[in-house]
Scaffold this motif. Sequence first.
Motif, PDB file in Angstrom:
ATOM      1  N   ALA A 132      -0.914   6.715   9.132  1.00 42.32           N
ATOM      2  CA  ALA A 132      -1.433   5.589   9.910  1.00 42.32           C
ATOM      3  C   ALA A 132      -1.393   4.307   9.087  1.00 42.32           C
ATOM      4  O   ALA A 132      -1.053   3.230   9.612  1.00 42.32           O
ATOM      5  CB  ALA A 132      -2.856   5.883  10.375  1.00 42.32           C
ATOM      6  N   ILE A 133      -1.737   4.397   7.807  1.00 37.96           N
ATOM      7  CA  ILE A 133      -1.677   3.218   6.934  1.00 37.96           C
ATOM      8  C   ILE A 133      -0.237   2.742   6.794  1.00 37.96           C
ATOM      9  O   ILE A 133       0.046   1.540   6.851  1.00 37.96           O
ATOM     10  CB  ILE A 133      -2.300   3.541   5.562  1.00 37.96           C
ATOM     11  N   ILE A 134       0.683   3.680   6.645  1.00 35.00           N
ATOM     12  CA  ILE A 134       2.106   3.330   6.531  1.00 35.00           C
ATOM     13  C   ILE A 134       2.590   2.665   7.819  1.00 35.00           C
ATOM     14  O   ILE A 134       3.272   1.630   7.782  1.00 35.00           O
ATOM     15  CB  ILE A 134       2.937   4.594   6.200  1.00 35.00           C
TER      16      ILE A 134
ATOM     17  N   ALA B 163      -2.618  13.550   5.206  1.00 35.41           N
ATOM     18  CA  ALA B 163      -1.374  13.023   5.781  1.00 35.41           C
ATOM     19  C   ALA B 163      -1.595  12.144   7.009  1.00 35.41           C
ATOM     20  O   ALA B 163      -1.037  11.041   7.078  1.00 35.41           O
ATOM     21  CB  ALA B 163      -0.407  14.159   6.089  1.00 35.41           C
ATOM     22  N   PRO B 164      -2.394  12.559   8.016  1.00 35.68           N
ATOM     23  CA  PRO B 164      -2.531  11.699   9.206  1.00 35.68           C
ATOM     24  C   PRO B 164      -3.047  10.296   8.891  1.00 35.68           C
ATOM     25  O   PRO B 164      -2.520   9.303   9.413  1.00 35.68           O
ATOM     26  CB  PRO B 164      -3.516  12.476  10.084  1.00 35.68           C
TER      27      PRO B 164
ATOM     28  N   SER C 177       8.935   8.727  10.149  1.00 36.88           N
ATOM     29  CA  SER C 177       9.063   7.651   9.163  1.00 36.88           C
ATOM     30  C   SER C 177       7.896   7.689   8.189  1.00 36.88           C
ATOM     31  O   SER C 177       8.062   7.490   6.980  1.00 36.88           O
ATOM     32  CB  SER C 177       9.098   6.295   9.887  1.00 36.88           C
ATOM     33  N   GLY C 178       6.685   7.955   8.704  1.00 37.69           N
ATOM     34  CA  GLY C 178       5.509   8.046   7.853  1.00 37.69           C
ATOM     35  C   GLY C 178       5.631   9.168   6.847  1.00 37.69           C
ATOM     36  O   GLY C 178       5.309   9.000   5.669  1.00 37.69           O
ATOM     37  N   ALA C 179       6.115  10.312   7.301  1.00 42.19           N
ATOM     38  CA  ALA C 179       6.283  11.464   6.409  1.00 42.19           C
ATOM     39  C   ALA C 179       7.304  11.165   5.321  1.00 42.19           C
ATOM     40  O   ALA C 179       7.110  11.527   4.150  1.00 42.19           O
ATOM     41  CB  ALA C 179       6.702  12.691   7.215  1.00 42.19           C
ATOM     42  N   GLU C 180       8.388  10.483   5.695  1.00 39.02           N
ATOM     43  CA  GLU C 180       9.421  10.144   4.715  1.00 39.02           C
ATOM     44  C   GLU C 180       8.894   9.147   3.684  1.00 39.02           C
ATOM     45  O   GLU C 180       9.142   9.294   2.482  1.00 39.02           O
ATOM     46  CB  GLU C 180      10.644   9.566   5.439  1.00 39.02           C
ATOM     47  N   THR C 181       8.154   8.152   4.149  1.00 34.76           N
ATOM     48  CA  THR C 181       7.595   7.155   3.230  1.00 34.76           C
ATOM     49  C   THR C 181       6.546   7.777   2.328  1.00 34.76           C
ATOM     50  O   THR C 181       6.475   7.469   1.128  1.00 34.76           O
ATOM     51  CB  THR C 181       6.987   5.977   4.019  1.00 34.76           C
ATOM     52  N   TYR C 182       5.727   8.640   2.890  1.00 32.80           N
ATOM     53  CA  TYR C 182       4.689   9.342   2.131  1.00 32.80           C
ATOM     54  C   TYR C 182       5.307  10.132   0.981  1.00 32.80           C
ATOM     55  O   TYR C 182       4.843  10.076  -0.161  1.00 32.80           O
ATOM     56  CB  TYR C 182       3.942  10.262   3.095  1.00 32.80           C
ATOM     57  N   ALA C 183       6.387  10.840   1.263  1.00 36.20           N
ATOM     58  CA  ALA C 183       7.090  11.610   0.227  1.00 36.20           C
ATOM     59  C   ALA C 183       7.743  10.660  -0.784  1.00 36.20           C
ATOM     60  O   ALA C 183       7.704  10.912  -1.998  1.00 36.20           O
ATOM     61  CB  ALA C 183       8.142  12.512   0.862  1.00 36.20           C
ATOM     62  N   ARG C 184       8.313   9.564  -0.307  1.00 35.88           N
ATOM     63  CA  ARG C 184       8.951   8.598  -1.200  1.00 35.88           C
ATOM     64  C   ARG C 184       7.916   7.931  -2.112  1.00 35.88           C
ATOM     65  O   ARG C 184       8.188   7.683  -3.290  1.00 35.88           O
ATOM     66  CB  ARG C 184       9.712   7.554  -0.385  1.00 35.88           C
TER      67      ARG C 184
ATOM     68  N   TYR D 249       0.857  -1.190   0.000  1.00 36.28           N
ATOM     69  CA  TYR D 249       0.000   0.000   0.000  1.00 36.28           C
ATOM     70  C   TYR D 249       0.889   1.235   0.000  1.00 36.28           C
ATOM     71  O   TYR D 249       1.766   1.367   0.853  1.00 36.28           O
ATOM     72  CB  TYR D 249      -0.914  -0.008   1.225  1.00 36.28           C
ATOM     73  N   LYS D 250       0.639   2.135  -0.956  1.00 35.46           N
ATOM     74  CA  LYS D 250       1.475   3.317  -1.106  1.00 35.46           C
ATOM     75  C   LYS D 250       0.617   4.579  -1.167  1.00 35.46           C
ATOM     76  O   LYS D 250       0.411   5.167  -2.234  1.00 35.46           O
ATOM     77  CB  LYS D 250       2.335   3.193  -2.369  1.00 35.46           C
ATOM     78  N   PRO D 251       0.097   5.002  -0.009  1.00 40.33           N
ATOM     79  CA  PRO D 251      -0.672   6.251   0.004  1.00 40.33           C
ATOM     80  C   PRO D 251       0.220   7.421  -0.372  1.00 40.33           C
ATOM     81  O   PRO D 251       1.405   7.446  -0.026  1.00 40.33           O
ATOM     82  CB  PRO D 251      -1.174   6.351   1.446  1.00 40.33           C
ATOM     83  N   LEU D 252      -0.361   8.376  -1.095  1.00 43.64           N
ATOM     84  CA  LEU D 252       0.436   9.521  -1.560  1.00 43.64           C
ATOM     85  C   LEU D 252      -0.409  10.786  -1.593  1.00 43.64           C
ATOM     86  O   LEU D 252      -1.634  10.755  -1.431  1.00 43.64           O
ATOM     87  CB  LEU D 252       1.032   9.221  -2.936  1.00 43.64           C
ATOM     88  N   ASP D 253       0.280  11.892  -1.818  1.00 44.39           N
ATOM     89  CA  ASP D 253      -0.356  13.208  -1.926  1.00 44.39           C
ATOM     90  C   ASP D 253      -0.861  13.372  -3.357  1.00 44.39           C
ATOM     91  O   ASP D 253      -0.084  13.650  -4.274  1.00 44.39           O
ATOM     92  CB  ASP D 253       0.655  14.292  -1.570  1.00 44.39           C
TER      93      ASP D 253
END
Length: 199
Positions: free
Chosen positions: A95-97, A90-91, A151-158, A35-39
């Motif tokens: 949470a999913i990440i 983002a929140p 870590s969530g923020a970094e993964t979200y951006a990645r 699962y790769k949630p993104l902006d």
Amino acid sequence: MAHIDYYFSTLSPYAYLAGTGLEEIAAKHGATVTYKPLDIMALFARTGGTPPAERHPSRNAYRAQELPRQAKRRGMVLNLKPAHWPTNPAPSSYAIIAAQNAGGGDLGALAHAIMRACWVEDRDIAGDDVVRACLQKAGFDPKLADSGLLSGAETYARNLEEAVNAGVFGAPFYVVDSGQSFWGQDRLDELDLHLAGKL
């Protein structure tokens, strides 16, 4: 065994309308899913898309017809104008990440619960209480909402960078390790056929 990278936004009505279709197809074929949630708004900006608020009126008028049709076809409830949309995705994405990293629950159920909270229940998925409730409902520790934020923020951006590099431009978007990609909840049947070796 096939692997699917699932790119999506917790704000996407189309990802909500996918329901648990991806999970059912993956289970049927023994495929794994990341699962790769993104902006999604940043993805639009990077890939030539336009946010709904900036689209031509004819496009938004069509969207207003299409979403209820898709919901009815799938036997799903959909509030076309939810009280808390758009909101900060983002929140719920973090949470999913965090849940994916922790394991122990049902990720598909978590993602769907979050999107249902937005598109059916008129709840603000940026709220910690809503995110915690969704985590608990899907079998995860609700405290995950408070952990791994960096870590969530970094993964979200990645996830956004990986999406752009993988040719993703919308949500939901399914990228199979075979090299085939499928955009939209209305392509789940094609994903199923592909994993069966028929397409």
